[in-house]
Design a protein around this motif. Structure first.
Motif, PDB file in Angstrom:
ATOM      1  N   ARG A   1       0.822  -1.203   0.000  1.00 39.45           N
ATOM      2  CA  ARG A   1       0.000   0.000   0.000  1.00 39.45           C
ATOM      3  C   ARG A   1       0.865   1.267   0.000  1.00 39.45           C
ATOM      4  N   PRO A   2       0.305   2.393  -0.434  1.00 39.21           N
ATOM      5  CA  PRO A   2       1.052   3.658  -0.353  1.00 39.21           C
ATOM      6  C   PRO A   2       1.388   3.982   1.105  1.00 39.21           C
ATOM      7  N   ALA A   3       2.585   4.503   1.321  1.00 37.75           N
ATOM      8  CA  ALA A   3       3.037   4.821   2.676  1.00 37.75           C
ATOM      9  C   ALA A   3       2.181   5.930   3.275  1.00 37.75           C
ATOM     10  N   ILE A   4       1.964   5.840   4.591  1.00 43.98           N
ATOM     11  CA  ILE A   4       1.189   6.852   5.293  1.00 43.98           C
ATOM     12  C   ILE A   4       2.056   7.519   6.365  1.00 43.98           C
ATOM     13  N   ALA A   5       1.762   8.793   6.647  1.00 44.98           N
ATOM     14  CA  ALA A   5       2.455   9.518   7.709  1.00 44.98           C
ATOM     15  C   ALA A   5       1.872   9.087   9.052  1.00 44.98           C
ATOM     16  N   LEU A   6       2.713   8.541   9.914  1.00 40.15           N
ATOM     17  CA  LEU A   6       2.253   8.049  11.215  1.00 40.15           C
ATOM     18  C   LEU A   6       3.321   8.329  12.262  1.00 40.15           C
ATOM     19  N   ASP A   7       2.931   9.040  13.304  1.00 43.07           N
ATOM     20  CA  ASP A   7       3.793   9.291  14.448  1.00 43.07           C
ATOM     21  C   ASP A   7       3.345   8.340  15.546  1.00 43.07           C
ATOM     22  N   ALA A   8       4.216   7.393  15.914  1.00 42.62           N
ATOM     23  CA  ALA A   8       3.841   6.367  16.891  1.00 42.62           C
ATOM     24  C   ALA A   8       3.377   6.982  18.206  1.00 42.62           C
ATOM     25  N   ALA A   9       3.942   8.123  18.577  1.00 42.37           N
ATOM     26  CA  ALA A   9       3.609   8.747  19.862  1.00 42.37           C
ATOM     27  C   ALA A   9       2.265   9.469  19.839  1.00 42.37           C
TER      28      ALA A   9
END
Length: 197
Positions: free
Chosen positions: A78-86
Motif C-alpha cells: 500500500r502507499p506509505a502513510i504519515a504516522l507518528d507512533a507517539a
C-alpha cells in the motif's frame, strides 16, 4: 529519492524467517517506522497473501518508501502513510499485525508507549505486535557492541538508547498485550513478539 540502509540487506532474510512463524496467513500488516522502505518491499514480496502498509513520521522516509515501492510494483504494498507512533490518533483503524523494526532505541520512550497504545487499539485478540532490534535483558550480558551503540545513541539524544526488555514487557501488560516469543537474531538483535489478549 531512494535511501539505502546496509543493515536492511543483512537482516531482511533472517527477519522474514521469523515473521513466517509469527504473522497471520492473511490480512493487513502495519509497519511502523518503515525508514528507507526496503523492508516493506522485501516483506511484501515474501508474503504475497498479506497486505503491507508502510508508515513513517519523517517526510524523507515516506519519499524513499514510495520510490522503492514504485520500482517494485507490488499489488499488496500500500502507499506509505504519515504516522507518528507517539500520537494519540493514527491514520489507520485496524490491522492484523504490527511490525516495528529498529525504532524503539532511536526515538523517545513516548514513541514506544504510543506504539503499544496504538497496537492495543488496532489489533484484534491474538494478533501480534512484533519488534526487531537491539535490547538489554536482565540476566543476559549485553554485547560490547550493543553497549557502545547505546552510549553513542545517548550522546546523540539523551532520550534515545537501548531499552530494557523488562520495561517493554511491563508496558505491554498495561496495554493488554503479553510477550509470547523471543527470537535471537544475528548481530546481537532480538525479535520480541507481543500478542493482544
Amino acid at each position: 529519492m531512494k535511501r539505502h540502509a546496509p543493515a536492511t540487506a543483512r537482516n531482511s532474510q533472517p527477519l522474514a524467517e521469523v515473521l513466517a512463524r509469527e504473522l497471520p496467513a492473511s490480512g493487513l500488516v502495519l509497519e511502523v517506522a518503515s525508514g528507507t522502505g526496503e523492508h516493506a518491499v522485501f516483506m511484501a514480496r515474501r508474503f504475497p497473501a498479506l497486505d503491507w502498509q508502510p508508515s513513517d513520521c519523517a517526510t524523507d522516509a515516506l519519499h524513499s518508501v514510495e520510490a522503492w515501492a514504485q520500482d517494485a510494483g507490488l499489488a499488496n504494498l500500500r502507499p506509505a502513510i504519515a504516522l507518528d507512533a507517539a500520537a494519540g490518533e493514527w491514520p489507520i483503524e485496524a490491522a492484523d499485525a504490527v511490525l516495528c523494526v529498529n525504532m524503539v532505541h532511536i526515538s523517545p520512550w513516548e514513541a514506544t508507549v504510543g506504539l503499544f497504545a496504538g497496537a492495543g487499539r488496532l489489533l484484534p485478540a491474538g494478533a501480534p505486535l512484533i519488534f526487531y532490534g537491539p535490547f538489554i535483558e536482565d540476566g543476559v550480558e549485553t554485547a560490547p557492541s550493543n553497549r557502545a551503540f547505546d552510549q553513542s545513541l545517548k550522546a546523540r539524544d539523551p532520550r534515545w538508547g537501548l531499552r530494557r526488555v523488562a520495561d517493554i514487557d511491563a508496558l505491554a501488560i498495561s496495554q493488554n498485550l503479553q510477550r509470547t516469543a523471543r527470537h535471537e537474531m544475528p548481530a546481537n538483535n532480538l525479535v520480541l513478539v507481543y500478542r493482544k489478549h
